[in-house]
Design a protein around this motif. Structure first.
Motif, PDB file in Angstrom:
ATOM      1  N   THR A  91      -4.965   2.440   3.516  1.00  0.00           N
ATOM      2  CA  THR A  91      -3.822   3.383   3.756  1.00  0.00           C
ATOM      3  C   THR A  91      -2.683   2.514   4.876  1.00  0.00           C
ATOM      4  O   THR A  91      -3.925   1.938   5.764  1.00  0.00           O
ATOM      5  N   ARG A 106      -0.759   5.960   1.411  1.00  0.00           N
ATOM      6  CA  ARG A 106      -2.427   5.689   0.860  1.00  0.00           C
ATOM      7  C   ARG A 106      -2.899   5.302  -0.997  1.00  0.00           C
ATOM      8  O   ARG A 106      -1.582   5.404  -1.481  1.00  0.00           O
ATOM      9  N   ALA A 110      -7.443   4.296  -2.731  1.00  0.00           N
ATOM     10  CA  ALA A 110      -8.075   3.307  -1.082  1.00  0.00           C
ATOM     11  C   ALA A 110      -8.939   4.739  -0.696  1.00  0.00           C
ATOM     12  O   ALA A 110      -9.237   6.199  -1.277  1.00  0.00           O
ATOM     13  N   GLU A 112     -11.341   7.787   1.402  1.00  0.00           N
ATOM     14  CA  GLU A 112     -10.861   8.927   2.828  1.00  0.00           C
ATOM     15  C   GLU A 112     -11.397   7.302   4.530  1.00  0.00           C
ATOM     16  O   GLU A 112      -9.967   8.577   4.995  1.00  0.00           O
ATOM     17  N   THR A 114      -9.800   4.777   5.043  1.00  0.00           N
ATOM     18  CA  THR A 114      -8.521   4.223   4.889  1.00  0.00           C
ATOM     19  C   THR A 114      -7.764   5.112   6.687  1.00  0.00           C
ATOM     20  O   THR A 114      -6.706   4.668   6.734  1.00  0.00           O
ATOM     21  N   ILE A 115      -8.037   6.549   5.561  1.00  0.00           N
ATOM     22  CA  ILE A 115      -6.803   7.564   6.134  1.00  0.00           C
ATOM     23  C   ILE A 115      -6.912   7.450   8.243  1.00  0.00           C
ATOM     24  O   ILE A 115      -6.240   7.015   8.349  1.00  0.00           O
TER      25      ILE A 115
END
Length: 197
Positions: A91, A106, A110, A112, A114-115
């Protein structure tokens, strides 16, 4: 049909209840208009005037921001670099210097986490005006509080500051690659894309 004494008592009790209820309702209605609060006349309510603060003169600060168009270009270029490097599961975020997201993209698959990682890396780079890979080397808490404890920051490689005239105004962060330096290469490609015509 004969009325028993029990029925007479029930009818008498019901009639008494009706009379009592009616009397209470009438009394309440008679008192209610006097008990209701009266609204203040509109003329007595004064509006607070708006204060027109003059620009400059020590009262306001001009700030630079990365535009929505440039931010979108940056996240797209960063993700394209990662996809080209066979890292489609990242992300990318561009945030202003306060950590507010300007653009985010994103990648396919990817995760979660990575957000948040991309946002925090971008904010860390923007706040400190340095790549997060460089900042990671400055962390030395030795069991004591350090800059790593600041809320919303992440001192892992993958964040690059965006500067205007040498002043950090935003950051781009990438999260999700198996190595932070891979994230940082994508973030750098995104930052450089802003300069491309």
């Amino acid at each position: 049909m004969a009325i028993s004494k029990t029925n007479v008592k029930i009818f008498s009790a019901a009639a008494a209840a009706l009379v009592l209820t009616g009397g209470i309702t009438a009394a309440a209605n008679a008192v209610a208009p006097q008990a209701a609060p009266q609204a203040a006349p509109a003329a007595q309510t004064a509006a607070v005037p708006a204060i027109d603060v003059p620009a400059g003169d020590g009262t306001t600060v001009a700030q630079n921001r990365i535009s929505a168009t440039a931010s979108a270009k940056a996240v797209q270029a960063a993700l394209a670099k990662c996809v080209g490097d066979k890292l489609p599961f990242v992300t990318v975020s561009v945030v202003d210097r306060f950590g507010t997201v300007q653009a985010m993209l994103r990648g396919d698959n990817a995760a979660e986490h990575t957000i948040e990682a991309s946002k925090q890396k971008a904010y860390t780079a923007a706040a400190f005006g340095a790549n997060t890979s460089e900042l990671a080397g400055r962390i030395n808490g030795n069991g004591k509080p350090s800059i790593a404890d600041l809320p919303g920051t992440l001192f892992l490689a993958g964040g690059v500051p965006l500067k205007v005239n040498g002043v950090s105004v935003a950051g781009i962060g990438v999260g999700g690659a198996p190595d932070g330096m891979l994230d940082e290469a994508c973030a750098t490609a995104g930052a450089q894309a802003i300069l491309a015509k």
